[in-house]
Design an enzyme around this catalytic site. Structure first.
Site, PDB file in Angstrom:
ATOM      1  N   PHE A   1       1.937   1.654   2.154  1.00 59.07           N
ATOM      2  CA  PHE A   1       0.708   2.203   2.755  1.00 59.07           C
ATOM      3  C   PHE A   1      -0.271   1.232   2.485  1.00 59.07           C
ATOM      4  O   PHE A   1      -1.630   1.629   2.951  1.00 59.07           O
ATOM      5  CB  PHE A   1       0.665   3.534   1.657  1.00 59.07           C
ATOM      6  CG  PHE A   1      -0.078   3.069   0.257  1.00 59.07           C
ATOM      7  CD1 PHE A   1       0.611   2.875  -0.738  1.00 59.07           C
ATOM      8  CD2 PHE A   1      -1.440   3.073   0.005  1.00 59.07           C
ATOM      9  CE1 PHE A   1       0.249   2.617  -2.066  1.00 59.07           C
ATOM     10  CE2 PHE A   1      -2.163   2.777  -1.323  1.00 59.07           C
ATOM     11  CZ  PHE A   1      -1.099   2.349  -2.373  1.00 59.07           C
ATOM     12  N   LYS A   2      -0.156   0.128   2.115  1.00 56.65           N
ATOM     13  CA  LYS A   2      -1.003  -0.807   1.875  1.00 56.65           C
ATOM     14  C   LYS A   2      -1.494  -1.508   3.168  1.00 56.65           C
ATOM     15  O   LYS A   2      -2.460  -2.214   3.335  1.00 56.65           O
ATOM     16  CB  LYS A   2      -0.306  -2.042   0.743  1.00 56.65           C
ATOM     17  CG  LYS A   2      -0.198  -1.614  -0.469  1.00 56.65           C
ATOM     18  CD  LYS A   2       0.259  -2.701  -1.197  1.00 56.65           C
ATOM     19  CE  LYS A   2       0.531  -2.447  -2.616  1.00 56.65           C
ATOM     20  NZ  LYS A   2       1.186  -1.363  -2.956  1.00 56.65           N
ATOM     21  N   ASP A   3      -0.552  -1.149   4.140  1.00 55.08           N
ATOM     22  CA  ASP A   3      -0.904  -1.507   5.682  1.00 55.08           C
ATOM     23  C   ASP A   3      -2.291  -0.911   6.014  1.00 55.08           C
ATOM     24  O   ASP A   3      -3.093  -1.695   6.707  1.00 55.08           O
ATOM     25  CB  ASP A   3       0.042  -1.145   6.566  1.00 55.08           C
ATOM     26  CG  ASP A   3       1.253  -1.976   6.523  1.00 55.08           C
ATOM     27  OD1 ASP A   3       1.256  -3.028   6.084  1.00 55.08           O
ATOM     28  OD2 ASP A   3       2.542  -1.547   7.051  1.00 55.08           O
TER      29      ASP A   3
END
Ligand SMILES: *Cc1c(COP(=O)(O)O)cnc(C)c1O
Length: 399
Positions: free
Chosen positions: A112-114
């Site tokens: 989800f860091k993308d």
């Protein structure tokens, strides 16, 4: 919009200053000096926006058009999401019994860091190009952050990235994600030791302010305000997808379960709540349960070791974004926050004082966290209940 340190001893900065700083000079974290309040009308307008549309509105609110004009900002955000696999970037899956899963894993590295890193990298490049400057991003990682950070800046001409990965402590896929990017600005080193041991030299490097300045070093972990800012959109998107109707008074409450490690996404949700989004936050941790103990007993103290679990991105000893949460709980009282955090840094242990348990704050606190601790790990998986669940990359939680 100005940003102040949670510890109150550093000069205030604008978004650009916060973006390039990481920690404030007094050791605190940057927070907006004043939180805007969204009224019902704005929420209703936002309710029809796409996920990127929400990111654009939130960023416009917190960055300021004098720093990035709206058209430029919109372009940067479109560019940030251009390589996501899902047409809508983020998707909400509806399960049975009102349970929904927010799919935040459609980025290039599946973390989800993308989402927040791709935007943050665009903002960085925007300012760097304007000023013809160059930075070197230094990151120690146990997986997700390294892959997503590399992906977000690979090929950028004003950024070099150095990633240290603890050999044998990342998953094979993540190791490959990091070591197979051939762009010249990406430098990856395997190091001996675990991720805690890896933190030591990195801390030492950043403590050398002369060195840091000379080489324009920065980090991109979730102390960075820009990442928190973008992550607020997860909560807005989940809310609008889950709220049955916006015609009721008061607006309906949606419960959001947040798997947490460094409390970045949690802090983002709490700020979203503070600016007017009617969500109730539930924190999910694994056996590294300092946040659970803090909520339950006010016990913010380090455990002896980091316990390895299948959700390694949540295997974190110090959830540094709790400092933002404490600051908000204290009513933006930087003196209280500074005293707390300095005590914690000295003794590695802290009993949350009564002030933070005063009636209203306590309620908020309970509302925020609800005392629900969910173990994501072997044999005991999945949240108890909830409406919107920003879940993280499937591959991580499942091993
Ligand atoms: C980074 C990460 C987390 C922890 O996120 P925080 O916002 O720092 O709490 C949890 N799960 C996954 C898969 C992650 O990559």
């Amino acid at each position: 919009m100005w940003y102040v340190s949670t510890r109150g001893m550093a000069p205030r900065v604008d978004f650009e200053g916060a973006l390039f700083s990481g920690y404030a000079s007094d050791g605190g974290l940057f927070m907006p000096e004043e939180l805007p309040q969204l009224n019902r009308e704005t929420l209703c307008q936002w309710s029809t926006l796409s996920y990127p549309g929400l990111v654009k509105e939130l960023c416009a609110l917190f960055i300021g058009s004098e720093l990035i004009p709206k058209d430029d900002l919109n372009d940067l955000i479109d560019r940030a999401f251009s390589r996501f696999r899902h047409r809508d970037v983020v998707h909400l899956s509806r399960l049975r019994n009102g349970l929904n899963v927010l799919e935040l894993w459609h980025g290039v590295t599946y973390a989800f860091k993308d989402l927040s890193l791709s935007c943050t990298a665009q903002f960085l490049q925007y300012f760097l190009e304007k000023k013809e400057k160059h930075v070197t991003v230094v990151i120690g990682t146990s997986g997700d952050t390294g892959s997503a950070a590399i992906e977000s800046v690979q090929g950028a001409k004003n950024v070099d990235i150095i990633v240290l990965l603890p050999k044998g402590h990342c998953t094979k896929i993540q190791e490959l994600q990091m070591t197979t990017v051939l762009k010249e600005n990406v430098h990856v080193f395997g190091v001996e030791g675990n991720s805690d041991e890896l933190d030591e030299p990195i801390k030492a490097v950043f403590a050398d302010t002369v060195f840091v300045k000379k080489h324009n070093l920065m980090s991109l972990n979730s102390i960075n305000w820009s990442r928190i800012l973008v992550q607020m959109a997860h909560h807005f998107f989940a809310y609008f997808q889950c709220a049955p109707s916006l015609d009721t008074h008061p607006l309906p409450l949606v419960e959001v379960v947040v798997p947490t490690g460094a409390a970045g996404n949690l802090a983002a949700g709490y700020i979203a709540q503070k600016i007017g989004l009617p969500i109730r936050l539930v924190v999910a941790v694994n056996r590294n349960d300092i946040i659970h103990r803090t909520v339950q007993q006010g016990d913010f103290s380090l455990s002896e070791v980091v316990k390895s679990t299948l959700a390694s991105a949540m295997d974190i000893q110090v959830p540094y974004n709790m400092e933002r949460v404490f600051w908000l709980l204290s009513g933006s009282d930087s003196q209280v926050t500074r005293a707390l955090m300095e005590q914690f840094e000295r003794t590695q242990s802290l009993n949350l004082p009564k002030e933070l348990h005063s009636k209203q704050e306590r309620q908020e606190y309970e509302q925020m966290c609800d005392g629900c601790c969910v173990e994501l790990g072997p044999g005991n998986c999945g949240p108890r209940r909830g409406s919107g669940i920003p879940r993280t990359a499937r591959g991580r939680v499942g091993g």
